[in-house]
Design an enzyme around this catalytic site. Structure first.
Site, PDB file in Angstrom:
ATOM      1  N   LYS A  32       0.823  -1.313  -0.539  1.00  0.00           N
ATOM      2  CA  LYS A  32      -0.562  -0.200  -0.294  1.00  0.00           C
ATOM      3  C   LYS A  32       0.648   0.965   0.073  1.00  0.00           C
ATOM      4  CE  LYS A  32      -4.138   2.329   1.883  1.00  0.00           C
ATOM      5  NZ  LYS A  32      -5.125   2.039   2.176  1.00  0.00           N
ATOM      6  N   GLY A 106      -9.281   4.903  -0.370  1.00  0.00           N
ATOM      7  CA  GLY A 106     -10.254   4.832  -0.586  1.00  0.00           C
ATOM      8  C   GLY A 106     -10.429   4.451  -2.910  1.00  0.00           C
TER       9      GLY A 106
END
Length: 214
Positions: A32, A106
């Site tokens: 990430k 998101g």
């Protein structure tokens, strides 16, 4: 580069659990690049605890304390997110024998900087996309807008992972978007490695078939 990007139709739809399952299914690496919000366990820490090979989890490039859009969190903390740095780091992490599963923050139009969005990053990475969705009021609209944006941007999409209980909306989204259903991850009574291992085993055949076709 052999990149798989996990995006969601919004925030809180189960991207991190889906990312863990995909990583486990493919024996891939997980990364990430940008983590916004450090109050609780980070997504990287969560995935590391869920995988059979924790060493496959790579550290974030940007760790932002504020739980907000990356561009806002970075601005508040006096930092700049450099897109070229993310892309270069992805190249360094890439291994010939395993994919790199990249979890976004998101949805597609989350801004990383003033004029650079998650969708721009996906295109620059040359990544194949898995869309994570969950049923809620408004999820059809969010799902189809996500699918439309990816199709208009000519981004290759592997398909959908749905989280939670089955709803007929799921079947409609598959039909309308014309993207494949990879799997549905049920609600976990206890989220742990055993749960992820079972879900990874179930989705592996579909993932491998879709990857070979794209």
């Amino acid at each position: 580069m052999n990149n798989i990007f996990i995006t969601g139709i919004g925030t809180g739809v189960g991207k991190t659990v889906a990312s863990a399952c995909v990583t486990e299914a493919l024996g891939a690496q997980y990364w990430k690049p940008v983590q916004a919000g450090l109050q609780d366990a980070t997504d990287t820490q969560t995935v590391r605890a869920l995988l059979s090979e924790p060493a496959n989890v790579k550290e974030e490039l940007y760790r932002l304390r504020m739980p907000a859009s990356p561009h806002l969190a970075a601005r508040t903390e006096g930092l700049t997110i450099y897109e070229d740095r993310i892309i270069e780091h992805a190249k360094q992490l890439q291994q010939a024998d395993k994919p790199l599963v990249i979890e976004g923050a998101g949805g597609l139009m989350v801004p990383l900087s003033g004029q650079y969005f998650t969708l721009d990053l996906i295109k620059a990475l040359g990544a194949k996309v898995i869309i994570v969705a969950q049923n809620y009021l408004g999820s059809i609209n969010h799902s189809l807008l996500t699918a439309m944006a990816l199709r208009n941007a000519d981004v290759p999409v592997l398909g959908w992972i749905f989280n939670g209980d089955h709803h007929t909306n799921e079947d409609d989204i598959i039909s309308w978007s014309r993207y494949h259903r990879i799997t549905r991850i049920p609600r976990a009574r206890k989220l742990n490695h055993d749960f992820v291992a079972v879900q990874a085993e179930l989705m592996r055949p579909a993932l491998q078939q879709l990857l070979s076709a794209v």
